[in-house]
Design an enzyme around this catalytic site. Structure first.
Site, PDB file in Angstrom:
ATOM      1  N   ARG A 250      22.337  18.651  -4.067  1.00  0.00           N
ATOM      2  CA  ARG A 250      21.195  18.421  -4.964  1.00  0.00           C
ATOM      3  C   ARG A 250      20.165  17.457  -4.373  1.00  0.00           C
ATOM      4  O   ARG A 250      19.571  16.638  -5.074  1.00  0.00           O
ATOM      5  CB  ARG A 250      21.653  17.872  -6.320  1.00  0.00           C
TER       6      ARG A 250
ATOM      7  N   GLU B 264      19.229  12.353 -11.992  1.00  0.00           N
ATOM      8  CA  GLU B 264      18.874  13.484 -11.122  1.00  0.00           C
ATOM      9  C   GLU B 264      17.382  13.825 -11.132  1.00  0.00           C
ATOM     10  O   GLU B 264      16.787  14.027 -10.075  1.00  0.00           O
ATOM     11  CB  GLU B 264      19.706  14.718 -11.498  1.00  0.00           C
TER      12      GLU B 264
ATOM     13  N   SER C  40      20.833  18.882 -16.065  1.00  0.00           N
ATOM     14  CA  SER C  40      21.706  17.719 -15.813  1.00  0.00           C
ATOM     15  C   SER C  40      20.856  16.468 -15.648  1.00  0.00           C
ATOM     16  O   SER C  40      19.946  16.451 -14.825  1.00  0.00           O
ATOM     17  CB  SER C  40      22.513  17.923 -14.533  1.00  0.00           C
TER      18      SER C  40
HETATM   19  P1  FAD Z   1       9.168  19.963 -11.498  1.00  0.00           P
HETATM   20  O1  FAD Z   1      10.000  19.435 -12.581  1.00  0.00           O
HETATM   21  O2  FAD Z   1       7.762  20.275 -11.825  1.00  0.00           O
HETATM   22  O3  FAD Z   1       9.214  18.952 -10.285  1.00  0.00           O
HETATM   23  C1  FAD Z   1      10.435  18.406  -9.840  1.00  0.00           C
HETATM   24  C2  FAD Z   1      10.160  17.576  -8.575  1.00  0.00           C
HETATM   25  O4  FAD Z   1       9.723  18.442  -7.536  1.00  0.00           O
HETATM   26  C3  FAD Z   1       9.017  16.564  -8.750  1.00  0.00           C
HETATM   27  O5  FAD Z   1       9.295  15.467  -7.921  1.00  0.00           O
HETATM   28  C4  FAD Z   1       7.793  17.310  -8.248  1.00  0.00           C
HETATM   29  O6  FAD Z   1       6.779  16.450  -7.770  1.00  0.00           O
HETATM   30  C5  FAD Z   1       8.411  18.086  -7.106  1.00  0.00           C
HETATM   31  N1  FAD Z   1       7.697  19.307  -6.784  1.00  0.00           N
HETATM   32  C6  FAD Z   1       7.554  20.404  -7.576  1.00  0.00           C
HETATM   33  N2  FAD Z   1       6.890  21.360  -6.915  1.00  0.00           N
HETATM   34  C7  FAD Z   1       6.611  20.857  -5.686  1.00  0.00           C
HETATM   35  C8  FAD Z   1       5.940  21.356  -4.542  1.00  0.00           C
HETATM   36  N3  FAD Z   1       5.415  22.569  -4.507  1.00  0.00           N
HETATM   37  N4  FAD Z   1       5.832  20.542  -3.462  1.00  0.00           N
HETATM   38  C9  FAD Z   1       6.328  19.284  -3.467  1.00  0.00           C
HETATM   39  N5  FAD Z   1       6.978  18.756  -4.526  1.00  0.00           N
HETATM   40  C10 FAD Z   1       7.123  19.540  -5.614  1.00  0.00           C
HETATM   41  N6  FAD Z   1      18.620  22.511 -11.324  1.00  0.00           N
HETATM   42  C11 FAD Z   1      19.582  22.957 -10.497  1.00  0.00           C
HETATM   43  O7  FAD Z   1      19.621  22.563  -9.317  1.00  0.00           O
HETATM   44  N7  FAD Z   1      20.545  23.833 -10.915  1.00  0.00           N
HETATM   45  C12 FAD Z   1      20.576  24.290 -12.170  1.00  0.00           C
HETATM   46  O8  FAD Z   1      21.452  25.095 -12.505  1.00  0.00           O
HETATM   47  C13 FAD Z   1      19.583  23.849 -13.092  1.00  0.00           C
HETATM   48  N8  FAD Z   1      19.600  24.249 -14.372  1.00  0.00           N
HETATM   49  C14 FAD Z   1      18.679  23.764 -15.243  1.00  0.00           C
HETATM   50  C15 FAD Z   1      18.751  24.169 -16.575  1.00  0.00           C
HETATM   51  C16 FAD Z   1      17.842  23.691 -17.490  1.00  0.00           C
HETATM   52  C17 FAD Z   1      17.920  24.124 -18.929  1.00  0.00           C
HETATM   53  C18 FAD Z   1      16.800  22.808 -17.078  1.00  0.00           C
HETATM   54  C19 FAD Z   1      15.774  22.313 -18.042  1.00  0.00           C
HETATM   55  C20 FAD Z   1      16.721  22.387 -15.765  1.00  0.00           C
HETATM   56  C21 FAD Z   1      17.679  22.862 -14.826  1.00  0.00           C
HETATM   57  N9  FAD Z   1      17.657  22.461 -13.485  1.00  0.00           N
HETATM   58  C22 FAD Z   1      18.599  22.931 -12.609  1.00  0.00           C
HETATM   59  C23 FAD Z   1      16.635  21.509 -13.003  1.00  0.00           C
HETATM   60  C24 FAD Z   1      15.286  22.177 -12.602  1.00  0.00           C
HETATM   61  O9  FAD Z   1      15.076  23.363 -13.282  1.00  0.00           O
HETATM   62  C25 FAD Z   1      15.209  22.462 -11.099  1.00  0.00           C
HETATM   63  O10 FAD Z   1      15.360  21.272 -10.369  1.00  0.00           O
HETATM   64  C26 FAD Z   1      13.878  23.106 -10.700  1.00  0.00           C
HETATM   65  O11 FAD Z   1      13.887  23.418  -9.328  1.00  0.00           O
HETATM   66  C27 FAD Z   1      12.655  22.239 -10.999  1.00  0.00           C
HETATM   67  O12 FAD Z   1      11.511  23.045 -10.810  1.00  0.00           O
HETATM   68  P2  FAD Z   1      10.110  22.667 -11.430  1.00  0.00           P
HETATM   69  O13 FAD Z   1       9.111  23.617 -10.857  1.00  0.00           O
HETATM   70  O14 FAD Z   1      10.195  22.633 -12.900  1.00  0.00           O
HETATM   71  O15 FAD Z   1       9.886  21.223 -10.831  1.00  0.00           O
HETATM   72  P1  NAP Z   2      30.474  23.673 -15.328  1.00  0.00           P
HETATM   73  O1  NAP Z   2      30.593  24.980 -14.667  1.00  0.00           O
HETATM   74  O2  NAP Z   2      31.049  23.469 -16.679  1.00  0.00           O
HETATM   75  O3  NAP Z   2      31.023  22.570 -14.372  1.00  0.00           O
HETATM   76  C1  NAP Z   2      30.989  21.180 -14.723  1.00  0.00           C
HETATM   77  C2  NAP Z   2      30.839  20.401 -13.465  1.00  0.00           C
HETATM   78  O4  NAP Z   2      31.985  20.588 -12.654  1.00  0.00           O
HETATM   79  C3  NAP Z   2      29.642  20.905 -12.725  1.00  0.00           C
HETATM   80  O5  NAP Z   2      28.792  19.820 -12.554  1.00  0.00           O
HETATM   81  C4  NAP Z   2      30.189  21.480 -11.429  1.00  0.00           C
HETATM   82  O6  NAP Z   2      29.621  20.881 -10.291  1.00  0.00           O
HETATM   83  C5  NAP Z   2      31.638  21.077 -11.384  1.00  0.00           C
HETATM   84  N1  NAP Z   2      32.470  22.259 -11.060  1.00  0.00           N
HETATM   85  C6  NAP Z   2      32.933  23.189 -11.915  1.00  0.00           C
HETATM   86  N2  NAP Z   2      33.707  24.071 -11.255  1.00  0.00           N
HETATM   87  C7  NAP Z   2      33.702  23.705  -9.978  1.00  0.00           C
HETATM   88  C8  NAP Z   2      34.337  24.223  -8.808  1.00  0.00           C
HETATM   89  N3  NAP Z   2      35.124  25.292  -8.830  1.00  0.00           N
HETATM   90  N4  NAP Z   2      34.115  23.591  -7.627  1.00  0.00           N
HETATM   91  C9  NAP Z   2      33.336  22.520  -7.572  1.00  0.00           C
HETATM   92  N5  NAP Z   2      32.726  21.977  -8.646  1.00  0.00           N
HETATM   93  C10 NAP Z   2      32.913  22.550  -9.835  1.00  0.00           C
HETATM   94  O7  NAP Z   2      28.901  23.246 -15.388  1.00  0.00           O
HETATM   95  P2  NAP Z   2      27.747  23.770 -16.327  1.00  0.00           P
HETATM   96  O8  NAP Z   2      27.121  22.622 -16.984  1.00  0.00           O
HETATM   97  O9  NAP Z   2      28.189  24.938 -17.149  1.00  0.00           O
HETATM   98  O10 NAP Z   2      26.693  24.280 -15.251  1.00  0.00           O
HETATM   99  C11 NAP Z   2      26.974  25.436 -14.522  1.00  0.00           C
HETATM  100  C12 NAP Z   2      26.347  25.318 -13.141  1.00  0.00           C
HETATM  101  O11 NAP Z   2      24.936  25.210 -13.287  1.00  0.00           O
HETATM  102  C13 NAP Z   2      26.821  24.108 -12.364  1.00  0.00           C
HETATM  103  O12 NAP Z   2      26.933  24.469 -11.028  1.00  0.00           O
HETATM  104  C14 NAP Z   2      25.704  23.112 -12.561  1.00  0.00           C
HETATM  105  O13 NAP Z   2      25.530  22.259 -11.453  1.00  0.00           O
HETATM  106  C15 NAP Z   2      24.491  24.009 -12.700  1.00  0.00           C
HETATM  107  N6  NAP Z   2      23.516  23.364 -13.581  1.00  0.00           N
HETATM  108  C16 NAP Z   2      22.731  22.401 -13.027  1.00  0.00           C
HETATM  109  C17 NAP Z   2      21.779  21.767 -13.795  1.00  0.00           C
HETATM  110  C18 NAP Z   2      20.856  20.748 -13.194  1.00  0.00           C
HETATM  111  O14 NAP Z   2      19.899  20.371 -13.841  1.00  0.00           O
HETATM  112  N7  NAP Z   2      21.118  20.296 -11.993  1.00  0.00           N
HETATM  113  C19 NAP Z   2      21.647  22.090 -15.143  1.00  0.00           C
HETATM  114  C20 NAP Z   2      22.483  23.054 -15.669  1.00  0.00           C
HETATM  115  C21 NAP Z   2      23.415  23.701 -14.871  1.00  0.00           C
HETATM  116  P3  NAP Z   2      28.225  21.342  -9.658  1.00  0.00           P
HETATM  117  O15 NAP Z   2      27.208  20.778 -10.567  1.00  0.00           O
HETATM  118  O16 NAP Z   2      28.276  20.705  -8.326  1.00  0.00           O
HETATM  119  O17 NAP Z   2      28.201  22.843  -9.604  1.00  0.00           O
END
Ligand code: FAD
Ligand code: NAP
Length: 341
Positions: free
Chosen positions: A166, A335, A239
């Site tokens: 991440r 995050e 997250s």
């Molecule tokens: P923004 O929120 O607009 O920006 C995020 C950061 O990136 C800021 O620092 C911004 O300045 C920078 N940025 C954006 N665009 C650019 C660009 N073109 N150049 C330089 N900097 C830039 N994340 C995960 O990793 N995995 C998930 O499963 C996941 N699930 C999510 C579920 C939900 C319901 C929500 C609300 C969020 C989730 N996220 C997840 C977090 C988020 O969606 C991601 O990090 C996504 O990539 C952010 O994109 P954005 O365009 O909205 O970025």
């Molecule tokens: P989940 O599957 O219930 O898992 C809970 C946590 O345990 C997650 O953070 C995941 O880590 C870890 N995990 C579960 N199974 C794993 C495995 N087999 N090996 C290693 N790590 C494991 O999580 P969830 O909330 O439903 O989300 C599902 C996926 O979407 C996850 O991968 C999560 O990271 C991603 N997600 C990310 C965001 C965000 O904003 N970053 C938001 C929503 C969902 P990891 O997070 O490393 O996968």
């Protein structure tokens, strides 16, 4: 002067998925990434800071944003055959999930586990978006970005991006130094890589589906709908905290004190702790304090019930961080990016 003149005092409350109140001193949405250097120069001449806004799904506005906020509106994908796979060159303003759907429709695999993630393609390399064991970094061939100081475009290879769990160079050591304008991904044809996430596997079995790319997407979307709040109904940024990765010695000591602690193996003997488990264990899951709360199904997700500010959200997050530190001795990091820094 910018080709598109920035507007002043623009309300961006509807442009962040937490629906927090925030105004940009200046705001411009660029339909062409070619205008990025000019916009950066416009801000530099006035000695203003710049902020890049994608879909606003990984940002916490702590207060109003001084300086120039730039949003990239440019969307579009170019596909071309590349050896046994396909190269997809995508504009930064393209919606991430629309890209995933389009690649699967074309029979390309690689992105299926990353279905349903909100936001734009330009933001995807920032934190090396990941879900269900997949990370975008493993499919990146190149990232094109404009240096905010010089206005010059640079092409980064995947290795140059320094992708980590991440994170990447764009989020860590060079935060706010680059504007990502294009991302080149290398996709495969044929079946997706084997999955090892039990919930997605169970969903595929329940649906009686063969694990094709499109079936995996449907399974991922179904699981996400069940567990994660839709920001349109319950504002959030996904997250709120990183899962901390700790060394083997610290993990063994922690596990001896807290036998139920959920963790997963990482490279070099490290261990990833499930931050949500610790937050839940301390009774925060489902708890509401004023305008903010911890989601009832996923303790890593903080939600905004309305009427709160970014500063109040950060205070709420600090209470959770302090509690986890006090009981487990583990520091939780936030995050999403917090602006102004
Ligand atoms: P923004 O929120 O607009 O920006 C995020 C950061 O990136 C800021 O620092 C911004 O300045 C920078 N940025 C954006 N665009 C650019 C660009 N073109 N150049 C330089 N900097 C830039 N994340 C995960 O990793 N995995 C998930 O499963 C996941 N699930 C999510 C579920 C939900 C319901 C929500 C609300 C969020 C989730 N996220 C997840 C977090 C988020 O969606 C991601 O990090 C996504 O990539 C952010 O994109 P954005 O365009 O909205 O970025
Ligand atoms: P989940 O599957 O219930 O898992 C809970 C946590 O345990 C997650 O953070 C995941 O880590 C870890 N995990 C579960 N199974 C794993 C495995 N087999 N090996 C290693 N790590 C494991 O999580 P969830 O909330 O439903 O989300 C599902 C996926 O979407 C996850 O991968 C999560 O990271 C991603 N997600 C990310 C965001 C965000 O904003 N970053 C938001 C929503 C969902 P990891 O997070 O490393 O996968």
């Amino acid at each position: 002067m910018c080709a598109q003149t920035p507007r002043e005092q623009v309300d961006l409350s509807a442009c962040n998925s937490l629906r927090l109140p925030v105004r940009a001193q200046y705001f411009v949405r660029l339909a062409d990434v070619g205008a990025v250097p000019e916009a950066m120069a416009w801000a530099r001449r006035r000695q203003l800071p710049t902020w890049i806004l994608g879909g606003g799904s990984n940002l916490v506005p702590r207060a109003d944003w001084p300086g120039l906020t730039v949003q990239l509106g440019a969307a579009g994908v170019r596909f071309e055959s590349a050896g046994r796979g396909v190269r997809a060159e995508v504009q930064a303003g393209h919606t991430w999930d629309a890209l995933v759907a389009e690649t699967l429709k074309r029979g390309l695999t690689g992105l299926e586990c990353l279905s349903g993630i909100p936001g734009t393609v330009g933001a995807a390399p920032m934190q090396n978006i990941g879900a269900y064991g997949a990370e975008v970094g493993s499919l990146v061939e190149a990232v094109y970005a404009v240096d905010r100081r010089s206005g010059k475009t640079h092409c980064f290879s995947a290795q140059d991006c320094r992708f980590g769990y991440r994170t990447s160079r764009f989020k860590q050591d060079e935060a706010d130094a680059w504007v990502i304008t294009r991302v080149v991904l290398r996709l495969r044809t044929g079946n997706p890589a084997p999955l090892d996430h039990p919930e997605i596997q169970a969903e595929l079995v329940a649906a009686g589906a063969k694990p094709s790319g499109r079936a995996v997407r449907e399974a991922v979307l179904a699981v996400r709908r069940r567990k994660l709040p839709d920001p349109k109904g319950l504002p959030n940024v996904g997250s709120f905290f990183h899962n901390p990765v700790i060394d083997a010695v610290s993990w063994r000591a922690l596990e001896a004190r807290f036998p139920g602690l959920v963790s997963y193996p990482e490279a070099a003997g490290h261990r990833k702790l499930a931050a949500g488990w610790m937050i839940d264990a301390l009774g925060w899951k489902g708890r509401r304090c004023g305008a903010f709360g911890v989601h009832e199904h996923q303790a890593l997700v903080l939600v905004h019930h309305g009427g709160g500010t970014g500063a109040q959200l950060l205070e709420f997050a600090q209470r959770i961080q302090a509690d986890v530190l006090h009981h487990f001795g583990v520091a939780l990091e936030i995050e999403p990016r917090v602006y102004p820094v």
